[in-house]
Structure formats: C-alpha cells, structure tokens
Design an enzyme around this catalytic site. Structure first.
Site, PDB file in Angstrom:
ATOM      1  N   SER B  56      28.507  29.740 -37.231  1.00  0.00           N
ATOM      2  CA  SER B  56      29.752  29.121 -37.675  1.00  0.00           C
ATOM      3  C   SER B  56      30.946  30.032 -37.410  1.00  0.00           C
ATOM      4  CB  SER B  56      29.669  28.789 -39.177  1.00  0.00           C
ATOM      5  OG  SER B  56      28.653  27.839 -39.388  1.00  0.00           O
ATOM      6  N   ASN B  57      30.750  31.360 -37.557  1.00  0.00           N
ATOM      7  CA  ASN B  57      31.860  32.282 -37.331  1.00  0.00           C
ATOM      8  C   ASN B  57      32.231  32.429 -35.863  1.00  0.00           C
ATOM      9  OD1 ASN B  57      32.661  33.544 -39.999  1.00  0.00           O
ATOM     10  ND2 ASN B  57      30.427  33.652 -40.087  1.00  0.00           N
ATOM     11  N   LYS B 175      18.025  30.552 -41.943  1.00  0.00           N
ATOM     12  CA  LYS B 175      19.225  31.196 -42.461  1.00  0.00           C
ATOM     13  C   LYS B 175      19.758  30.331 -43.591  1.00  0.00           C
ATOM     14  CE  LYS B 175      24.002  32.537 -41.570  1.00  0.00           C
ATOM     15  NZ  LYS B 175      25.201  32.438 -40.706  1.00  0.00           N
ATOM     16  N   SER B 177      22.589  29.816 -46.188  1.00  0.00           N
ATOM     17  CA  SER B 177      23.957  30.230 -46.498  1.00  0.00           C
ATOM     18  C   SER B 177      24.489  29.667 -47.806  1.00  0.00           C
ATOM     19  CB  SER B 177      24.895  29.813 -45.348  1.00  0.00           C
ATOM     20  OG  SER B 177      24.595  30.530 -44.183  1.00  0.00           O
ATOM     21  N   GLY B 201      22.404  34.117 -45.769  1.00  0.00           N
ATOM     22  CA  GLY B 201      23.487  33.728 -44.879  1.00  0.00           C
ATOM     23  C   GLY B 201      24.816  34.360 -45.214  1.00  0.00           C
TER      24      GLY B 201
END
Lengths: 306, 306, 306, 306
Positions: B56-57, B175, B177, B201
C-alpha cells in the site's frame, strides 16, 4: 447536441433513467460483444434517457483499459443515436482518470461518470477530492458526473466538496448511490444556482429522490424492469404520487435483491430470467448458490414480477 | 534459495522485518528510478530480511502495470542478493492477479503479497476469497503471502478462509495490518500444523505480535527508523521484553503518524528528514499542510527520534 | 378517544407532527416544571397532533424514574386535551420497560414510545427484540410505538422483526429516526394489511417520508420551527409538492444543526432564540462553545429563519 | 490496605486478574443471592486479585439501583477479606454516577469501575468525558477505574482524555475492552509518570497486554477458567513467554465464545458446565438455541477444556 458543452453556459441536461449496463462474459470469461449488442437491442426499446457503461455493475475493475474502451465503443455503435452514453472513467490516480476520460470521449461517451478514488480513503479529504475532480473536469472534453457509492468505496464525497465542485462549468451532476435523501436534499438546495443535477443511484429510493428534487436515476434494476422504472419516473414527473408509491413499494425488494443482497451475480441471473443475457461474472465474483437463487426469485415473485 | 518452493515440502521462511518501499516521483509525477536506487542503497545497510515492493505504501494503485513491474525489476537489481523481495501483485480480478503474479516472478520477486480484492466487498465471502487465492496460488511459480489491510480495503479476510488457505502448499503466510492481536493469535493457533507465518503489518503492534507468535513485520516506519524496528525485533527474539517494551512505546506515535494519521504523504515527508528521498505523492494524494507537518514532526521529536 | 384501543380492531390513528419535548433544567440541574409548562403553553398554539415526552431529546437517560413520570404528568395537565401524548417508556430490561409503560399509562400517556434496548446489542437479534416488544405490548394498557434510533442505540431494529411486530394488535407504528427511506418504504409495503403507521424521526427527511407513505413525524426541529414543520406536513398532504420541496430544503440544515451536529445543547440554545426556554442540559452534556453557537446560528440565518 | 487511598500519594495497586461476576437469577428472574454466594465461594478458591461486580457481564443495566447495591453488599460479605472489590457504578448522567459511586463505597467497594456514558455518543467529546470523570473522581471516596468498552457503548474514550484523566489523584487506571494493543501501549507510554494502571478487558489479548505493559485483566472467561487465566498471568509475569503463548492460544476461542460470540447467555451456560450456577439471563437477553449451545461447547472441547 446531447453531451456537448453548451455555448451559452447552461449545463447539458442529463435528466432521466439509465440502466448501468452489465458486461457479458463467455464461459471462459472473455467479453462477449455479441451478447452485449443483443442486450443493447432489447434495452433500446425502453424509453431510457441513455445508458451508463462501466458503472459498478459493469464490473469495470475487472476489465483492462482496452476492454473498457472497446465495450463503450461497441455500445455507442449499437445504441440509438438519440440516447446519452455516460461512461465510467474513474481510476485511482488523477492522471489515469484524466487519460481514461479523454479516451472515453474519443470512443463516443457523452459524459463521464467518475467514481471517487478510495484506496487511500483515510487521506481523501474534501481538499484532495476537490483537487482531483477539478483537474479531471478541467481537462475533459465531455461533461463530468460525480459518482458517490459508499457501499463500494467506503467513502462519502463530502457535501461541501460537492457544492464547490458544482460551480465548475464542466461538472454537471452527481450520481448518489448512498440512499441518504437528507444529504441529497441538501446538495440540491445548496447547488440551486449551479444548474447541478442529482441522479438517484438506485431504484429503491427513486420516488423519494424525485420528491426531493432529483432529476433521474441510474438503476441496476432498470436492466431487468426497465419499463417499470421508467413508468415510476413518469408517475413522479406527472404528479401521480399515489400510483407512484404503489409501484415504488413493489420495486424495493427486487432492487435490493439485484444490488446489496446478491450483487451483480444476482442481477445477471435475473437478466437471464427476463430475456437478456446475464451469464457469469468474472472471478472473484461467484455464481449464486441454489439457495440464494431461490431467495432472489422470491423477491421478484412475491412482488408480482415473475 | 530464498523464495523458491522447497523440495521437501517445507514452506519458505519469510521471518523478519521488511520496509514497504515507497515509490519516489519527480516533481512532474514520473517514477524517479534514480532516487529509488538511492533509497535502496541506504535501506540496504539495515539488517532487514528483505523488501516489500508495491505494498500500500508503494502507491501501487497509482502505477501502470508496466511501472509496477519496472519498479520491482529495478529494486531486484539494486538490492542485496541475500534479501527477500516480496512484491505486491494484487488486482481486483482473479485473472489479472494471476498474470501480475507471474510477471512479478519473472522480474525477480521471491514471493507475492496479494491484497484482498475489495471493490465488491459485499460479495467477497469466504468462499469467493478462498477461490480467488487458491487460483492465484495454484498458478504462481512463487509463494503467496496473503495481505489483509481493512483500513484500505474495508474488508477483513475471514479467519476461516485464512485457515483453509494456510493448507495450500504455495501459501506461506499473511501480512496482518488490522492490528487485532486476538485475531492474529487465533490464526497462529489454528494454522500450527501448516508452517504458516504471520507478519505484523505495522510497527505499532510489533512487540505484541511477536509475543503472540508472529515471525516478523512489514512496517512503514522501517522506511525511516529501520534500525530501531530491527532492534525491536532482536529484543523480542532474544527475550529482552522489558527493553522491547520501552522501545515499542516510543515507536507507537511515530508509527501512527506515518500510517493512519498522515498516510504516505506523512511517510515521504519523514523520509526527507531522515536522509532518504521522500518527495511528492501522485494525485489525488496531497502534500501535508504546514500544520500537519508540524504535528508529524512533534510525533517524532516528542519520542526522541528527531 | 385518542390513545384508547378501539373496539372494532382498528389501531389508534397517530398521524401528524409531534415535537419531542425537551426537559428544562434550572441552573442547578433540577427539572424546572414552571419552564416546562411555559414551553407547553407556547407549543400548544402550534397545530401539532400531539407531544412526545421522554424521547431522546427529553434527556430521559438522565432522569430518575420518578422524574420521568412527573414530567409526563405535568405535560398531560398543561397540554390541550385534544392532543396525543406519546411517552417514552423504554428501558434496558423487558421487565423495567413493562413497568415504566404501565406507569406512563397511569400518568396519562396515550401511547408509549419504546426505544430498542441496546447495551447488549450484539445479542439483540430479531428473536430477542420480537420477544421484548411482544411482552411489553401484551401487558401494556396503551398502544405501543416502536422506536428505532440507530444514532443513539447503534442498532437497527430488523425489518423482519418490525413486520412480525406490526401484527400485534397493540403495536400501532414505528418512529424511524435512521433516515433510510428505502427501509421505510419496505416497512410500509410489508405492513400494508396491518394498519401500521410509520412516523419519520426527523424533519430532514419528512417530505421524502410522506412521499413514500409515512403518516407523520416526530421532529426535534418542531420545538423551534413547529409552524413550519406543520406547514410542510400540510403541503405534502395536499399534494403541493413543489412548495413542499422548497420548504423542505430550507429545513435540512437547521434540522441537522439541532440533531446530529449539535445535539440537545444545540436544540436548547435555539429554543432560547425562538422564545422558548432551552436552558442547560444535564451533565455530561455540555453547553455549546461560542464557536459552535455561531455555526448553529448560521445554519438558521443562512436559511432565512433568524 | 487494598482499595484505600494511600497517604503518600501513590495510587492503590490494582494489578491482577478479576472475574467480572455474573448476576444469578431464579427462573422467575429474581436475583438469586444464594446462588451468588455459592458461586463466590467457588471463585474464592482461585488466586484472583479480586472481583468485579456490576461490570457488563453482571447485567447491571437490567438491575434496579437497589439490586445493584444489594448484589455488591452480598459479595463483599461472601468474598475473602484480602481481595479487592471493584464495583461498576457508571450511569448515563454525571449526577447519578456520583451518587451510585458513593453508594458503592458505602456497601464496601474498594474502587469503582465507571463505564463511559454513551446514549448521546455524538456529543461525548473528550471535553465532556473529562468533565464527567473529573466530577465523579473529585467526589468519590474510593479510587476510580475508567472503563472503555466500545462493543457495548459504541464509543472509544479518546486517548487524550485518558492521559488527562490519569493525572487525577483519584483515577487509578482503566479497563480496556476494545482489544487494540496499539492504543493500550500508547496509553501506558503517555501515562508513565502517573502511576496509572491498565487492565485488559478480555482474556483474548491478555498475553499481548502484559507484553505491552498492562498489569492485569478483567476477564469474563475467568468465571469458568479462572485458574487457567491466573496461570497465564503467572507465566507472563515470570517471563515464561513460550508456555504463555501456548496457553493464550488455547484460550482465544473459549474467550470469544463467552463474550462477543454468545454473550452473557453463553457465559452463563458455560458456568453451568463448570460447576458454577449460570442460570437464565433477564430479558431481553435470551437463552442459547441448541445449535448455539453446540457451537459454544465445541469452542471449549476443541481446545481441550471440556
């Protein structure tokens, strides 16, 4: 003509009913353009104002860019000349949305329906969304219709952003799918001087939307009960509210069934029942289970539609 | 080697800390591959297990398919040979995800991190998600890591689906989050026989995740405080829980600042402060306001990191 | 007479507009019965169908049982004889609700408005709520009006429960405060044979509610703009939808201001402006800040009401 | 002594494990004080730090004020002298909470557990909640423990409010039932100088809470697996994290079963299985269906507890 920005500053009129057209797939998940044209021919006989292509019901997130454009192009050719074609052109990034909007105009869209970007919803402030839509509207050769669909995006385009955006000469209206008529009324009230048009995003609250000042609707249910949705429009526009109410009531359960309850698989299954080609969805959407199918049918039969 | 499916049936070991690498852009919003490599060189000195690319980053929803692959390819070349490269390959459709996963393998990814499809979240049942991930894992030449990030997707991958999917030989972990350690503990408990690995996450609950049985973390904060996040890992793994607690406490506010509070714009701004290239985000993400920037800085200074 | 169960099986008619009366307090937080009667005299000149006492706006959770009954008793005496008195009698336990309903009847309530119990909302299934309301209705000497207010309770009374409960001879209707007109339309549709009446729970969607088949409204805003809310009712009932729309639009922002935006402190402050006694709320509710007060005023002035 | 405000300014130590005691009812829904004392005798053999009475599991919203006090009084007499008694005294209004807290002190409570008022959650700002708790703490003769339980209240006591309130000499800690360990860690970090104690509100995240710095837990599950919850405490406090992890994992499903999944009816049913008196709940809470009961049992048997 429809869809062209008017010389004297009035915004293009988008009032009326639109089905958000589904994308037919073959058994191997290829776009079936033949079935698409076949559906269009049948839909063409209903007194719609036009067609929405690549809305949420068009499974646009599952199509490649090329498929998205090809579907719009085919529908432009297959549909009656006097109808409007609203094409979904929203992407996550502003730049991609600008480009897709340009391409949609090139393949014949009269206006672009632009869903709110949503993956980074925590940062989608009014300022960010105003900037996004302004950029798209500035660069688009065709009018822009905002598209607010919180059930899919997890995001409500803030009213103050809508009011600001309504002042843009190339933003002509909004599709409101959330069903909050208080919000819709407020938007209509605060954009009165802007020639800004609100379309209901679902048949379940269409009568209420007309009552509060909306000018039309983009209704999944119109893919199967198009004549009835158009009849509801007519009853509202001619002030026959009692008949409208009776009809509206009978449409709520079928509408919920092909939207929130059973989604596009429900809508496509129903299309099969009503003489259209529904067919399968692309994965990860799955066919209905026999049990779901039975409940779906009941939502239509218990209201006298099947 | 890392990332290859092992002959004797044991799943590849993905334990450790990973920064989810950001994608640097020029002032005109082009991918800046030079800055990317520069960042990688600096990140390469931190004792990470590897790198996550297109999480996402990485602003993956804003990149074209070609950009997504080129970024991964460049990072593969720039990064140390002994580190793992986990590449985000999730798309909305199953077919697109399969293809992107294959492509990611071709450009050098050791494993694929596959986010839950979410636009049609109302229909993303356990059955649909199990089907989706099974298909992807069946066809992928590299191991699959599930990716559950409800803040972005508005969707929680159901625990029962995770348990079912953990039995797939090519699905090696998840993962998580969401930050719900009860859920994480339950997943670890119910997948004990599957050699299934849980990665936190976010750095905000990293200590708690280790305590409950996670084997590592993919932490935005590791892009700026990488050494500290790796130190926290070490303290947990060596049972120095009191020191770990002190360090964990000091990381919570900075972590929240570069994730939920100020998002990627906050992370990139902080990278600028810490000697990396942060730079602008692609629209519709916007730069921080001066007021936000000040609050961001305070979250680091008040914890002694700036 | 109003409020008495009819011999021939028809349910009592509760159609019309009601203000949910606030409870005035002195500076030392005692109930100020003098001010209450003074407010009632002024409200008595508005063509309301009746009064709701101990609704959410009555701060009922802050009153002792004795105060709740005393307030209702005083209002019964102060109000015109031909108006209906609907008294809130909901408590968390079924037994307490039964007893409070009996007491409310004894002090003169014509009907009881029973909010959904909600502290254990995770277990408030349809079955539990049907059982609760059935018990209360069985034992109540006065008709029961269901009360669904998700903003306060975090709970939506399921439609199927409403439909089942509508068949009870002593359950005459529902106050719907959620603002979901699709839901309201469905309830009206599915209770057609039950003589079941739906009241809008807020002035913001009153027109839309009438359009869809509601028979009235219980509107916080009617405490200050009572004549206008009654005028909106008249316009709807006489089919003057265009005038109704204009009026409805001008009421949305003031309505939101005295409900969701600024709550009871906002409503009471506005009452002070309109010649009623508003006064302070009981703690933990706090007075508005000067900044909030200014925004509240703007919501009225910008719509021409102040 | 335990529960008395200390001379030299240190806050009373509340570290340890507490069961939130249920309220037994007869078949006719009267409080069964005999069964209550019988349960207490059995619970008294477990190495708890004390007992929580009138927490959410005590069905306090279903009890009259007199019953609330009588239950606490009986438990005070029945329980071992060296244990702490934490009594829930939260009401919706500040005034009622003050009075109930005083009364709880009089009947022998060592500290008061004060749940956030929540009916008007839209106005329960930090300022309002700080004011509420400060008033209660100022006037209470016994220490106050904040109680944050969003699943019941739909409200999260803001961290900044907790930090401010931690500075009050008569506010000694918080019961955190939300399960967000990042939030818990932040609270512990920011109240380090205040001698402020955090108790986990559920056994599902007890290990993680200890790891992050909590000092104990108030756990519904301790009503049936009290020895095991206390053993988990001991393993955490003595640094035996691996054994703790194994035990924690086995407690997650049973814990979820008697809390979120099946609520108090599930907890009481389980009590019957474990040699306590569970019995019925007051309406509107309902007994479990046979199907639910079977699932509840499976959550215990599959983890080796039955």
């Amino acid at each position: 003509l429809a869809g062209r920005a008017p010389a004297e500053g009035r915004k293009v009129d988008i009032a009326g009913i639109y089905p958000p057209v589904t994308t037919p797939f073959t058994a191997t998940a290829e776009v079936d353009y033949g079935k698409l044209e076949q559906n269009l021919r049948k839909l063409g006989t209903v007194p719609f104002r036009g067609f929405v292509v690549q809305g949420s019901n068009g499974e646009f997130p599952f199509l490649t860019s090329i498929e998205r454009l090809e579907v719009v192009s085919r529908i432009r050719q297959a549909m009656p000349k006097d109808k409007l074609l609203l094409a979904g052109s929203g992407c996550e990034s502003t730049q991609a949305t600008v480009e897709m909007t340009l391409s949609m105009a090139q393949v014949g869209a009269d206006a672009a329906l632009v869903v709110t970007p949503c993956y980074y919803r925590g940062r989608m402030t009014s300022a960010a969304l105003i900037h996004h839509y302004t950029k798209v509207a500035d660069l688009s050769p065709i009018p822009i219709v905002l598209y607010n669909v919180p059930a899919n995006t997890g995001l409500d385009l803030p009213v103050d952003a809508v009011v600001t955006l309504s002042q843009h000469p190339n933003i002509v209206g909004i599709k409101e799918s959330g069903g909050d008529v208080t919000r819709m009324g407020l938007i209509i009230h605060k954009t009165k001087k802007q020639d800004f048009q609100v379309l209901a995003g679902s048949a379940g609250f269409l009568l209420a939307s007309y009552a509060i000042g909306a000018v039309g609707g983009i209704c999944a249910l119109a893919n199967v009960l198009g004549a009835q949705v158009c009849q509801l429009e007519r009853l509202c526009l001619t002030g026959q509210w009692e008949d409208a109410q009776v009809l509206q009531h009978r449409l709520i359960e079928p509408n919920t069934a092909v939207t929130r309850r059973f989604g596009i698989p429900g809508l496509k299954k129903t299309m099969d029942w009503f003489g259209y080609y529904g067919g399968p969805c692309r994965a990860p959407l799955r066919d209905l289970s026999p049990d779901e199918e039975e409940k779906l049918r009941l939502d239509f039969t218990s209201n006298g539609w099947l």
